[in-house]
Design a protein around this motif. Sequence first.
Motif, short mmCIF file in Angstrom:
data_model
loop_
_atom_site.label_atom_id
_atom_site.label_comp_id
_atom_site.label_asym_id
_atom_site.label_seq_id
_atom_site.Cartn_x
_atom_site.Cartn_y
_atom_site.Cartn_z
N GLN A 130 -6.56 4.24 14.62
CA GLN A 130 -6.89 2.97 15.28
C GLN A 130 -7.57 2.01 14.30
O GLN A 130 -8.47 2.40 13.56
N SER A 132 -9.03 -2.21 13.69
CA SER A 132 -9.52 -3.38 14.42
C SER A 132 -8.48 -4.48 14.48
O SER A 132 -8.47 -5.30 15.40
N SER A 133 -7.57 -4.49 13.52
CA SER A 133 -6.48 -5.47 13.51
C SER A 133 -5.32 -4.92 12.67
O SER A 133 -5.51 -3.99 11.86
N TYR A 167 0.67 -8.62 18.70
CA TYR A 167 0.46 -7.58 19.70
C TYR A 167 -0.57 -7.96 20.76
O TYR A 167 -0.76 -7.24 21.74
N ARG A 168 -1.21 -9.10 20.58
CA ARG A 168 -2.15 -9.59 21.59
C ARG A 168 -1.59 -10.81 22.34
O ARG A 168 -2.32 -11.47 23.09
N ASP A 194 -4.65 2.77 25.32
CA ASP A 194 -5.03 1.73 24.37
C ASP A 194 -3.95 0.65 24.23
O ASP A 194 -3.83 -0.01 23.20
N GLN A 196 -3.62 -2.31 25.14
CA GLN A 196 -4.02 -3.69 24.87
C GLN A 196 -4.31 -3.96 23.39
O GLN A 196 -4.17 -5.10 22.92
N THR A 197 -4.70 -2.91 22.68
CA THR A 197 -5.15 -3.09 21.29
C THR A 197 -4.36 -2.32 20.25
O THR A 197 -4.56 -2.52 19.05
N ASN A 198 -3.46 -1.48 20.69
CA ASN A 198 -2.72 -0.65 19.74
C ASN A 198 -1.23 -1.00 19.76
O ASN A 198 -0.52 -0.70 20.72
#
Length: 230
Positions: A130, A132-133, A167-168, A194, A196-198
Amino acid sequence: MSRISVRGFAVASATAVTTVGAVVGVASGSTLPAHDNNTDAAAADTTLLADIPTGQQAQVQTASLSQQADVQAQQADATAKKDAEAAARIQAAKDAKAKKDAAEAKVKKEREAKEAASRSEARSKISYTQQSSYSVSQIKAMAQSMMASDQFQCFSNIVDHESGWNYRATNPSSGAYGLVQAYPGSKMASAGADWQTNPATQIKWGLNYMENRYGSPCGAWSFWQTHHSY
């Protein structure tokens, strides 16, 4: 007086039944050509219509027409039977082909479903650390690692149009979310909490969706080109 010979019909007289055959007109007073033995034999075998009692001449003529009609009817029946048999053979061949095609399509569909399930299971085991970006190049590398090489361009085309590899990305009108614009975005939870963020989770869900609904990313892209959605 005109004399007409009749051959090939059963002619009843007071004393006998004469079998006669084809109708040949002979005008009275005409000059007849010299005839050979065959002609004489034929003539000897001929009964002249004028020699038949007047009351029976109509019967002979009716018999001639009836016989011709019978022959034509038999020929028509034979032709109809032949045509029907040919049509039956053609239809049987079409039915056999349709049955074969249906069986092959069923086997293909079942095989593709098994392969899709196998790929989905394999993808579910893929994990990435994972972050952060993620950069676009990193996300594309993830996607390439999860599908056959001949499917990546189709998947990429859809993502280019849906989210531009963001992806966001969120659609303010519908609420569709992520790389493949799942609607609602929470659907992607089936591939991971995950979602929403992965981007890897989003890719897994998107590939499963495309394969289950369209057979493959290229199948989904083909549909998208016509409908501008999938």
